[in-house]
Motif scaffolding. Structure first.
Motif, PDB file in Angstrom:
ATOM      1  N   ASN A 156      -9.392 -45.346 -36.806  1.00 18.07           N
ATOM      2  CA  ASN A 156      -9.273 -46.781 -37.023  1.00 18.07           C
ATOM      3  C   ASN A 156      -7.839 -47.168 -36.697  1.00 18.07           C
ATOM      4  O   ASN A 156      -6.937 -46.992 -37.512  1.00 18.07           O
ATOM      5  CB  ASN A 156      -9.627 -47.134 -38.473  1.00 18.07           C
ATOM      6  CG  ASN A 156      -9.692 -48.638 -38.705  1.00 18.07           C
ATOM      7  OD1 ASN A 156      -8.890 -49.398 -38.157  1.00 18.07           O
ATOM      8  ND2 ASN A 156     -10.647 -49.068 -39.508  1.00 18.07           N
TER       9      ASN A 156
ATOM     10  N   GLN B 255      -6.424 -50.051 -36.297  1.00 10.75           N
ATOM     11  CA  GLN B 255      -5.877 -51.144 -37.094  1.00 10.75           C
ATOM     12  C   GLN B 255      -5.362 -50.623 -38.433  1.00 10.75           C
ATOM     13  O   GLN B 255      -4.272 -51.000 -38.893  1.00 10.75           O
ATOM     14  CB  GLN B 255      -6.939 -52.216 -37.322  1.00 10.75           C
ATOM     15  CG  GLN B 255      -6.443 -53.424 -38.123  1.00 10.75           C
ATOM     16  CD  GLN B 255      -5.267 -54.143 -37.459  1.00 10.75           C
ATOM     17  OE1 GLN B 255      -5.193 -54.222 -36.232  1.00 10.75           O
ATOM     18  NE2 GLN B 255      -4.343 -54.650 -38.268  1.00 10.75           N
TER      19      GLN B 255
ATOM     20  N   LYS C 140      -2.143 -48.765 -37.863  1.00  5.89           N
ATOM     21  CA  LYS C 140      -1.027 -49.689 -37.671  1.00  5.89           C
ATOM     22  C   LYS C 140      -0.540 -50.240 -39.009  1.00  5.89           C
ATOM     23  O   LYS C 140       0.678 -50.298 -39.273  1.00  5.89           O
ATOM     24  CB  LYS C 140      -1.455 -50.832 -36.755  1.00  5.89           C
ATOM     25  CG  LYS C 140      -0.336 -51.800 -36.387  1.00  5.89           C
ATOM     26  CD  LYS C 140      -0.842 -52.851 -35.413  1.00  5.89           C
ATOM     27  CE  LYS C 140       0.271 -53.833 -35.037  1.00  5.89           C
ATOM     28  NZ  LYS C 140      -0.224 -54.868 -34.086  1.00  5.89           N
ATOM     29  N   GLU C 141      -1.468 -50.635 -39.869  1.00  2.00           N
ATOM     30  CA  GLU C 141      -1.102 -51.161 -41.185  1.00  2.00           C
ATOM     31  C   GLU C 141      -0.472 -50.079 -42.053  1.00  2.00           C
ATOM     32  O   GLU C 141       0.470 -50.339 -42.812  1.00  2.00           O
ATOM     33  CB  GLU C 141      -2.345 -51.732 -41.869  1.00  2.00           C
ATOM     34  CG  GLU C 141      -2.896 -52.980 -41.180  1.00  2.00           C
ATOM     35  CD  GLU C 141      -4.238 -53.397 -41.730  1.00  2.00           C
ATOM     36  OE1 GLU C 141      -4.763 -52.678 -42.615  1.00  2.00           O
ATOM     37  OE2 GLU C 141      -4.773 -54.434 -41.279  1.00  2.00           O
TER      38      GLU C 141
END
Length: 242
Positions: free
Chosen positions: A129, A131, A134-135
């Motif tokens: 994942n 995203q 990145k978070e």
């Protein structure tokens, strides 16, 4: 009666427990629970840790899981463990607990989210994942900044101490998980934090030779993962030329 430590050396909390036991001369039997083979979900292991995570310990009839709780127990239950690991002073203990509680909600979440979604998920057949990765990296960088500017601002080790505690060992083993990333990404993330890098080096030195010995498994995995990534990059480059 010998303490039994159920662990997988790919797991950062497992490594912290193993290093602690070795450094303090605690007699124990290491029992590997291979998380890549889902051995943490077997009925036998779930009877020890119903949460199906590593590490866990069994000391006679006593069973315990959660690495921070285990470190506290070992510090108190075994004679000969130096007081700097978990001081008797209630104020110093409270500060160590504050670091450990902060760790679970910040540094650990960032490290686990990033490494799992970039490196480990594909190894067990799960999708990455990007995203979430990145978070997680944002949270990790924020956590490293807190380490640099707050937790390490008053001493060589956490909360202003001149000697390491169970909190130092737990957090350094956590950050070592970044070694599974590419060398470029690992250096990019850590290099801005000079105090953190020095603190890691000091913790390794204070727990030598056990730190490197326990992390040897991680370094072998690092080599394997980086070779896989390199081969995949070469294939992608070749496809782009065809």
């Amino acid at each position: 009666m010998v303490l039994k430590v159920f662990a997988d050396r790919i797991s950062q909390p497992s490594r912290a427990i193993l290093i602690f036991c070795k450094k303090n001369g605690i007699d124990f039997e290491e029992i590997r629970v291979d998380v890549f083979k889902n051995q943490q979900f077997t009925p036998e292991y779930k009877a020890i840790n119903p949460m199906s995570q590593v590490p866990a310990i069994v000391n006679g009839r006593f069973k315990l899981f959660e690495s921070h709780a285990i470190l506290i127990y070992l510090s108190c239950a075994f004679p000969g463990v130096a007081s700097h690991w978990y001081p008797g002073d209630v104020s110093k203990r409270a500060k160590i607990h504050s670091v450990l509680d902060w760790h679970h909600s910040n540094l650990r979440r960032g490290t686990v989210g990033l490494v799992f979604n970039t490196i480990l998920a594909p190894q067990i057949g799960l999708p990455s994942n990007l995203q979430t990765a990145k978070e997680s990296e944002k949270l990790l960088m924020k956590s490293l900044t807190k380490l640099e500017n707050f937790w390490l601002k008053d001493g060589s080790f956490l909360v202003g101490s001149s000697q390491l505690s169970i909190a130092d060992l737990s957090l350094v083993c956590e950050i070592m998980q970044l070694e599974l990333l590419s060398e470029t990404d690992c250096n990019r993330i850590l290099s801005p934090y000079k105090k953190v890098v020095q603190w890691m080096a000091d913790t390794k030195k204070a727990t030598a030779p056990h730190f490197d010995e326990v992390h040897e498994f991680l370094f072998k995995a690092q080599k394997r993962f980086r070779e896989q990534t390199s081969k995949e990059s070469e294939k992608d480059e070749l496809k782009s030329k065809l």
